[in-house]
Design a protein around this motif. Sequence first.
Motif, PDB file in Angstrom:
ATOM      1  N   THR A  28       0.839  -1.194   0.000  1.00  0.00           N
ATOM      2  CA  THR A  28       0.000   0.000   0.000  1.00  0.00           C
ATOM      3  C   THR A  28       0.877   1.248   0.000  1.00  0.00           C
ATOM      4  O   THR A  28       1.884   1.322   0.709  1.00  0.00           O
ATOM      5  N   GLU A  30       0.069   4.120   1.072  1.00  0.00           N
ATOM      6  CA  GLU A  30      -0.359   5.075   2.089  1.00  0.00           C
ATOM      7  C   GLU A  30       0.787   5.533   2.982  1.00  0.00           C
ATOM      8  O   GLU A  30       0.827   6.690   3.401  1.00  0.00           O
ATOM      9  N   SER A  54       3.609  10.783   3.390  1.00  0.00           N
ATOM     10  CA  SER A  54       2.511  10.012   3.973  1.00  0.00           C
ATOM     11  C   SER A  54       1.587  10.882   4.824  1.00  0.00           C
ATOM     12  O   SER A  54       0.426  10.537   5.038  1.00  0.00           O
ATOM     13  N   ASN A  74      -5.450   6.907  -1.949  1.00  0.00           N
ATOM     14  CA  ASN A  74      -5.022   5.715  -1.217  1.00  0.00           C
ATOM     15  C   ASN A  74      -5.981   4.539  -1.419  1.00  0.00           C
ATOM     16  O   ASN A  74      -5.557   3.381  -1.409  1.00  0.00           O
ATOM     17  N   ASN A  77      -4.848   3.083  -4.416  1.00  0.00           N
ATOM     18  CA  ASN A  77      -3.407   2.810  -4.405  1.00  0.00           C
ATOM     19  C   ASN A  77      -2.722   3.409  -5.629  1.00  0.00           C
ATOM     20  O   ASN A  77      -1.871   2.769  -6.269  1.00  0.00           O
TER      21      ASN A  77
END
Length: 123
Positions: A28, A30, A54, A74, A77
Amino acid sequence: QLQLVESGGGLVQPGGSLRLSCAASGDTLEYFVIGWFRQAPGKEREGPLCFSRSDGSTYYRDSVKGRFTISRDNAKNTVYLQMNSLKPEDTAVYYCAAGPDYGLGFPVDSASWGQGTQVTVSI
């Protein structure tokens, strides 16, 4: 392992716009810092042009500030690069990269890279 795939490049006239996408798989995005770089023919890689941390903070190189916007989704992705007011000197292969967010600059040496997408700005 994180894999990145860019898309959205193409031919555009000066003053035009393009939106590049960078889709991630294997991890991910994120918690990564994500950036965009470019390499013009016969020149060294330039960048990061911009990056997104982030925590949502962003950085822009002077050459693209006010014209390019980095954003991330997010849930998908995916990271985007909206490029407006394009100039012939923006012609290059554009790469996205993602690395661990240490809070200092962009971790070029530990980043994962996409394969690049060609952007050509010409009449």
